[in-house]
Design an enzyme around this catalytic site. Structure first.
Site, PDB file in Angstrom:
ATOM      1  N   ARG A 168      -7.661  57.648  30.717  1.00  0.00           N
ATOM      2  CA  ARG A 168      -7.183  58.681  29.828  1.00  0.00           C
ATOM      3  C   ARG A 168      -6.212  57.872  28.898  1.00  0.00           C
ATOM      4  NH1 ARG A 168      -8.811  63.325  32.732  1.00  0.00           N
ATOM      5  NH2 ARG A 168      -7.676  64.999  32.086  1.00  0.00           N
ATOM      6  N   ARG A 176     -13.818  79.455  30.657  1.00  0.00           N
ATOM      7  CA  ARG A 176     -14.636  78.511  31.698  1.00  0.00           C
ATOM      8  C   ARG A 176     -14.292  78.931  32.848  1.00  0.00           C
ATOM      9  NH1 ARG A 176     -13.769  72.071  31.567  1.00  0.00           N
ATOM     10  NH2 ARG A 176     -11.528  72.338  32.303  1.00  0.00           N
TER      11      ARG A 176
HETATM   12  P1  AMP Z   1      -9.716  66.948  34.395  1.00  0.00           P
HETATM   13  O1  AMP Z   1     -10.400  67.941  35.642  1.00  0.00           O
HETATM   14  O2  AMP Z   1     -10.467  65.658  34.014  1.00  0.00           O
HETATM   15  O3  AMP Z   1      -9.422  67.743  33.126  1.00  0.00           O
HETATM   16  O4  AMP Z   1      -8.248  66.785  34.806  1.00  0.00           O
HETATM   17  C1  AMP Z   1      -7.455  67.746  35.415  1.00  0.00           C
HETATM   18  C2  AMP Z   1      -6.003  67.274  35.322  1.00  0.00           C
HETATM   19  O5  AMP Z   1      -5.873  66.065  36.213  1.00  0.00           O
HETATM   20  C3  AMP Z   1      -5.235  66.510  34.224  1.00  0.00           C
HETATM   21  O6  AMP Z   1      -4.745  67.545  33.411  1.00  0.00           O
HETATM   22  C4  AMP Z   1      -4.180  65.613  34.899  1.00  0.00           C
HETATM   23  O7  AMP Z   1      -3.167  66.215  35.276  1.00  0.00           O
HETATM   24  C5  AMP Z   1      -5.047  65.170  35.979  1.00  0.00           C
HETATM   25  N1  AMP Z   1      -5.751  63.875  35.893  1.00  0.00           N
HETATM   26  C6  AMP Z   1      -7.122  63.818  35.953  1.00  0.00           C
HETATM   27  N2  AMP Z   1      -7.575  62.475  35.658  1.00  0.00           N
HETATM   28  C7  AMP Z   1      -6.679  61.848  35.214  1.00  0.00           C
HETATM   29  C8  AMP Z   1      -6.260  60.399  34.930  1.00  0.00           C
HETATM   30  N3  AMP Z   1      -7.257  59.535  34.782  1.00  0.00           N
HETATM   31  N4  AMP Z   1      -4.706  60.115  34.697  1.00  0.00           N
HETATM   32  C9  AMP Z   1      -4.017  60.792  35.111  1.00  0.00           C
HETATM   33  N5  AMP Z   1      -3.690  62.218  35.333  1.00  0.00           N
HETATM   34  C10 AMP Z   1      -5.322  62.676  35.275  1.00  0.00           C
END
Ligand code: AMP
Length: 210
Positions: A87, A123
């Site tokens: 990220r 979604r």
């Molecule tokens: P996602 O499902 O990828 O949209 O991730 C949902 C949430 O999980 C994000 O908004 C972050 O709070 C956390 N998250 C997921 N991947 C990461 C990462 N690589 N680094 C930090 N937080 C993460």
């Protein structure tokens, strides 16, 4: 086999394309978001610590995201589709270290982020995040239920508009340095993610083949 890193804003299609890429293929999907959500639903110590951060749209600390990632990877046996990691630049550097000696490609799913707020409102997902629907563009056959598992579909807490706006802000502030980083090491390809998901998939598949 090349590992695949999917970059893109929330709602750009990383999860949907990951599911298609692993279908009938040896690739495994690794989503830090799904792994972190499962910590929350299992009410682990880690889950309690991160629930507040995630529901407000923030990023969990890099060290923690890395631990979750690393403990679920075995690069000596498998090739992965990375969804939601890295990220930011620090995470990209961590990932480079563990990918040392393994081939990989970085695919940026490029799309205007304003459109995504609209898309994320519609979604719906299964509780493990593995099956993803959209009420307008990819509705389930039976209203409110997953076609594959039959379970009730949910709206993620962080897909509510106010949280989505925060997630977009964080994404936008991190993405340019991340793209520069991968461009400079010749790993990056860009894909127009505003198109039909099958077109996007065909393009991804062609990059992965070479
Ligand atoms: P996602 O499902 O990828 O949209 O991730 C949902 C949430 O999980 C994000 O908004 C972050 O709070 C956390 N998250 C997921 N991947 C990461 C990462 N690589 N680094 C930090 N937080 C993460």
């Amino acid at each position: 086999m090349k590992n695949i890193i999917l970059l893109g804003a929330p709602g750009s299609g990383k999860g949907t394309q990951s599911s298609k890429l692993i279908e009938n293929s040896p690739y495994l999907h690794i989503s830090t978001g799904n792994l972190l959500r499962s910590e929350i639903s299992n009410k682990t110590e880690l889950g309690l610590e991160i629930e507040k951060i995630m529901s407000s749209g923030g990023l969990v600390p890099d060290k923690l995201a890395f631990e979750v990632l690393k403990s679920n990877l075995d690069l000596s046996l498998n090739a992965y589709v990375f969804d939601g990691y890295p990220r930011n630049i620090e995470q990209a550097k961590y990932l480079d270290k563990i990918l040392l000696g393994h081939d990989y490609i970085v695919i940026f799913l490029e799309i205007n982020t304003e459109k995504l707020v609209e898309r994320l409102k519609d979604r719906r997902v299964t509780s493990d995040g593995k099956h993803i629907y959209n009420l307008k563009t990819k509705p389930p056959l039976k209203d409110g239920f997953c076609d594959i598992t039959g379970e009730k579909l949910l709206q993620r807490e962080d897909d509510k508009e106010i949280v989505v706006r925060e997630r977009m802000k964080i994404f936008n502030s991190n993405v340019e340095p991340l793209l520069d980083y991968y461009e400079n090491i010749n790993r990056l390809v860009r894909v127009d993610a505003s198109r039909d998901l099958n077109f996007i998939f065909d393009e991804l598949a062609s990059f992965v083949k070479d």
